[in-house]
Design a protein around this motif. Structure first.
Motif, PDB file in Angstrom:
ATOM      1  N   VAL A   1      29.827 -69.979  86.632  1.00 52.50           N
ATOM      2  CA  VAL A   1      29.942 -71.287  87.299  1.00 52.50           C
ATOM      3  C   VAL A   1      31.030 -71.287  88.373  1.00 52.50           C
ATOM      4  O   VAL A   1      30.796 -71.691  89.518  1.00 52.50           O
ATOM      5  CB  VAL A   1      30.219 -72.403  86.257  1.00 52.50           C
ATOM      6  CG1 VAL A   1      30.530 -73.732  86.947  1.00 52.50           C
ATOM      7  CG2 VAL A   1      29.037 -72.555  85.298  1.00 52.50           C
ATOM      8  N   VAL A   2      32.233 -70.837  88.005  1.00 56.74           N
ATOM      9  CA  VAL A   2      33.415 -71.026  88.872  1.00 56.74           C
ATOM     10  C   VAL A   2      33.302 -70.349  90.244  1.00 56.74           C
ATOM     11  O   VAL A   2      33.627 -70.976  91.257  1.00 56.74           O
ATOM     12  CB  VAL A   2      34.701 -70.600  88.124  1.00 56.74           C
ATOM     13  CG1 VAL A   2      35.915 -70.644  89.044  1.00 56.74           C
ATOM     14  CG2 VAL A   2      34.936 -71.510  86.920  1.00 56.74           C
ATOM     15  N   PRO A   3      32.820 -69.088  90.348  1.00 55.89           N
ATOM     16  CA  PRO A   3      32.748 -68.486  91.693  1.00 55.89           C
ATOM     17  C   PRO A   3      31.818 -69.232  92.654  1.00 55.89           C
ATOM     18  O   PRO A   3      31.925 -69.071  93.864  1.00 55.89           O
ATOM     19  CB  PRO A   3      32.217 -67.072  91.425  1.00 55.89           C
ATOM     20  CG  PRO A   3      32.511 -66.801  89.997  1.00 55.89           C
ATOM     21  CD  PRO A   3      32.424 -68.120  89.311  1.00 55.89           C
TER      22      PRO A   3
ATOM     23  N   ILE B   1      30.181 -60.613  94.621  1.00 58.45           N
ATOM     24  CA  ILE B   1      31.250 -59.651  94.300  1.00 58.45           C
ATOM     25  C   ILE B   1      31.723 -59.860  92.860  1.00 58.45           C
ATOM     26  O   ILE B   1      31.894 -58.900  92.098  1.00 58.45           O
ATOM     27  CB  ILE B   1      32.433 -59.801  95.294  1.00 58.45           C
ATOM     28  CG1 ILE B   1      32.014 -59.334  96.683  1.00 58.45           C
ATOM     29  CG2 ILE B   1      33.654 -59.013  94.816  1.00 58.45           C
ATOM     30  CD1 ILE B   1      32.990 -59.709  97.787  1.00 58.45           C
ATOM     31  N   SER B   2      31.916 -61.130  92.473  1.00 59.10           N
ATOM     32  CA  SER B   2      32.358 -61.440  91.101  1.00 59.10           C
ATOM     33  C   SER B   2      31.323 -60.972  90.080  1.00 59.10           C
ATOM     34  O   SER B   2      31.659 -60.349  89.066  1.00 59.10           O
ATOM     35  CB  SER B   2      32.596 -62.949  90.952  1.00 59.10           C
ATOM     36  OG  SER B   2      33.543 -63.408  91.878  1.00 59.10           O
TER      37      SER B   2
ATOM     38  N   LEU C   1      25.667 -57.481  95.237  1.00 61.43           N
ATOM     39  CA  LEU C   1      26.451 -57.299  96.459  1.00 61.43           C
ATOM     40  C   LEU C   1      25.581 -57.502  97.701  1.00 61.43           C
ATOM     41  O   LEU C   1      25.963 -58.220  98.631  1.00 61.43           O
ATOM     42  CB  LEU C   1      27.069 -55.895  96.483  1.00 61.43           C
ATOM     43  CG  LEU C   1      28.151 -55.623  95.424  1.00 61.43           C
ATOM     44  CD1 LEU C   1      28.522 -54.146  95.416  1.00 61.43           C
ATOM     45  CD2 LEU C   1      29.391 -56.485  95.658  1.00 61.43           C
ATOM     46  N   PHE C   2      24.385 -56.883  97.716  1.00 66.73           N
ATOM     47  CA  PHE C   2      23.533 -56.930  98.902  1.00 66.73           C
ATOM     48  C   PHE C   2      22.978 -58.341  99.150  1.00 66.73           C
ATOM     49  O   PHE C   2      23.119 -58.897 100.239  1.00 66.73           O
ATOM     50  CB  PHE C   2      22.383 -55.929  98.766  1.00 66.73           C
ATOM     51  CG  PHE C   2      21.419 -55.973  99.922  1.00 66.73           C
ATOM     52  CD1 PHE C   2      21.788 -55.482 101.169  1.00 66.73           C
ATOM     53  CD2 PHE C   2      20.157 -56.523  99.765  1.00 66.73           C
ATOM     54  CE1 PHE C   2      20.900 -55.540 102.247  1.00 66.73           C
ATOM     55  CE2 PHE C   2      19.263 -56.579 100.837  1.00 66.73           C
ATOM     56  CZ  PHE C   2      19.637 -56.081 102.081  1.00 66.73           C
ATOM     57  N   PHE C   3      22.341 -58.930  98.128  1.00 73.85           N
ATOM     58  CA  PHE C   3      21.723 -60.242  98.327  1.00 73.85           C
ATOM     59  C   PHE C   3      22.766 -61.357  98.423  1.00 73.85           C
ATOM     60  O   PHE C   3      22.521 -62.377  99.053  1.00 73.85           O
ATOM     61  CB  PHE C   3      20.721 -60.538  97.204  1.00 73.85           C
ATOM     62  CG  PHE C   3      19.439 -59.749  97.314  1.00 73.85           C
ATOM     63  CD1 PHE C   3      18.595 -59.918  98.397  1.00 73.85           C
ATOM     64  CD2 PHE C   3      19.078 -58.827  96.344  1.00 73.85           C
ATOM     65  CE1 PHE C   3      17.413 -59.193  98.510  1.00 73.85           C
ATOM     66  CE2 PHE C   3      17.908 -58.093  96.445  1.00 73.85           C
ATOM     67  CZ  PHE C   3      17.068 -58.273  97.540  1.00 73.85           C
ATOM     68  N   GLY C   4      23.941 -61.160  97.778  1.00 79.63           N
ATOM     69  CA  GLY C   4      25.028 -62.120  97.941  1.00 79.63           C
ATOM     70  C   GLY C   4      25.453 -62.202  99.399  1.00 79.63           C
ATOM     71  O   GLY C   4      25.579 -63.291  99.974  1.00 79.63           O
TER      72      GLY C   4
END
Length: 532
Positions: A427-429, A444-445, A86-89
């Motif tokens: 892959v998809v996200p 998040i995903s 979450l943070f690094f995303g």
């Protein structure tokens, strides 16, 4: 109506497979190699930790980690990973992919080494140190998920993008394999140098003092591959999609990609400024426009990853328990401490070699041919079938003559997890969300997946306990059979939620996210959920 694409982005989309693609796969992939090694190697040494630090004099069985300690040691890295994703995303979308990429790697290197060290010799000090540094190790690993996927998707061409992102993820398989092989080599070396009797012969002598080095060496080795790729990570230029679409610097994007692609590219600052003025394409994560365009997709990617990781991580972390239950690994009291590490590592390496690693590379080979949707649907379907095939006649598989059959079907569930949703959920996200939110949405995903891993790791630990004869310190559970039935049902729900995820095969990232649409409309036809 689609607007004309930036030349630098079009050049990346149509570029032939070149040397820089393979260097990007290796640089990003070595992070995943380290991630998998660090996350899964703990399951190789938990029984050894129990023998060393929780031995009780006069007990007929070797010491084991108490339930709360076992749950903490196995699960604390996942808690860190969830927070890191979450943070690094989010940080990857704010500061840029490259700047944050180096931070995550250094955190992984430092914490890998530190997790093999201890404050003091007392049991509480050793376990507390291990858990503390494994949390921060997980935090660094978490950052690698959204950043590696986003960087690879933004560097790749649209024809083979799926295979390139899947190849980065496939390095996980080699990481799991390497964890087993390092444990085999270290335990075999110590076993030869410091021979020890079985626990039932000599409870104290079966765990030699040098066994304390074994688990530390195995954990600390994870720092090496990450350290080797740090320099190359720092040399990678920022992705053109971030520089052009988020940082709005067309000149820098063109200069970086001219060097990478070795072609002359025009800096189209005016076109970027025109894109910026499109207010419709500037919505935030918590806006109604995001919910309208991508809300269903985000629900699909998060739910599928959550369900997949419950099944995948509960299987992977507790292979050793399942192997013991069917008699593939001998009873703990018939082995010395180091011999037990060797046997567990050998069993897990065999599974990785025969099913885990091939599954990943089948995905790499076929993802751009049959598509993400078909692979994910097929993977969840066969995982459901094989889980029920193991669970319903479970007593049959525990009989000595049928153990090989159990291992084959168990291996097939791993094969179809990796030639299936374990790869496609990664892959998809990285392909279907806008550039300025891509890393955040992938984070998040992925965090949803790690929440599933925590449920799998903690829940299966308790659920798989025998109703009549649970392990010491554990309450009675529902047994391995009923746990496998539950996992089969979870995989079935994965089939249903796959229908919320769009197909991205052969499309540019801007087509999928709707960033290339005039006024930000019209994307629905290009991002239908079920491929036609």
């Amino acid at each position: 109506m689609a607007r004309e694409q930036l030349q630098v982005l079009n050049a990346l989309d149509v570029a032939k497979t070149q040397w820089y693609h393979f260097t990007a796969i290796v640089i990003a992939g070595m992070g995943f190699f380290t991630d998998a090694y660090d996350l899964f190697c703990i399951s190789l040494v938990t029984k050894l930790l129990g023998r060393i630090y929780y031995h009780e004099a006069g007990d007929a069985k070797p010491g084991t980690l108490p339930p709360n300690v076992s749950a903490a040691v196995n699960g604390v890295a996942f808690c860190g990973t969830l927070a890191g994703q979450l943070f690094f995303g989010w940080l990857g979308d704010k500061m840029g992919r490259k700047k944050v990429y180096g931070m995550t790697l250094m955190l992984m290197v430092i914490c890998s080494i530190a997790s093999g060290l201890s404050f003091g010799k007392e049991t509480k000090g050793v376990i507390a140190t291990l858990c503390f540094f494994r949390f921060w190790l997980g935090f660094g690993i978490g950052g690698d998920y959204p950043l590696s996927a986003t960087i690879m998707s933004e560097y790749a061409n649209k024809k083979t993008r799926g295979a390139f992102i899947a190849a980065v993820f496939a390095m996980q398989g080699f990481g799991i394999l390497a964890g087993g092989m390092v444990a085999i080599i270290v335990s075999a070396s110590f076993k030869a140098s410091y021979p020890a009797p079985a626990y039932e012969v000599d409870p104290i002598g079966s765990t030699v003092p040098q066994a304390d080095y074994v688990w530390r060496i195995i954990l600390m080795f994870g720092a090496l591959p990450a350290l080797l790729t740090y320099y190359w990570r720092m040399k990678m230029p920022e992705t053109a999609r971030y520089t052009a679409l988020v940082a709005k610097n067309a000149k820098q994007a063109a200069a970086d990609m001219s060097t990478v692609l070795q072609v002359e590219l025009e800096a189209e600052q005016e076109k970027i400024e025109r894109l910026t003025q499109e207010s419709k394409n500037d919505f935030g994560l918590f806006s109604k426009e995001f919910v309208r365009r991508h809300g269903i997709h985000l629900i699909g990617t998060t739910t599928c990853w959550f369900l997949l990781d419950i099944a995948f991580y509960s299987q992977n972390l507790f292979q050793k328990d399942i192997f013991s239950a069917i008699g593939w690994i001998p009873d703990a009291k018939t082995m010395s401490a180091i011999q037990e590490v060797y046997k567990i590592a050998r069993a897990q390496t065999l599974i990785a070699l025969c099913s885990t690693v091939p599954g990943y590379w089948f995905t790499v080979a076929f993802i751009d041919k049959i598509g993400r949707f078909a692979i994910q649907l097929m993977g969840f379907f066969f995982m459901t079938v094989f889980m029920f095939a193991l669970a319903i006649p479970y007593h049959h598989w525990t009989l000595k003559d049928n153990r090989i059959g159990f291992v084959i079907i168990y291996s097939l569930t791993f094969f179809f997890a990796n030639f299936g949703p374990n790869a496609t959920t990664f892959v998809v996200p990285a392909e279907i969300f806008p550039a300025r939110l891509r890393s955040t949405c992938h984070g998040i995903s992925a965090a949803s997946g790690k929440a599933g891993a925590i449920v799998g790791a903690f829940g299966f630990l308790y659920a798989a306990q025998s109703k009549t004869n649970p392990d010491k310190g554990y309450p009675p559970g529902i047994g391995v059979k009923n746990s496998l039935i539950m996992l089969g049902c979870i995989n079935f729900f994965g089939i249903l939620f796959t229908f919320l995820v769009p197909e991205s095969k052969g499309k540019s990232l801007e087509e999928m996210s709707g960033e290339n649409e005039e006024g930000g409309v019209g994307e629905t036809s290009d991002t239908r959920t079920v491929p036609v």
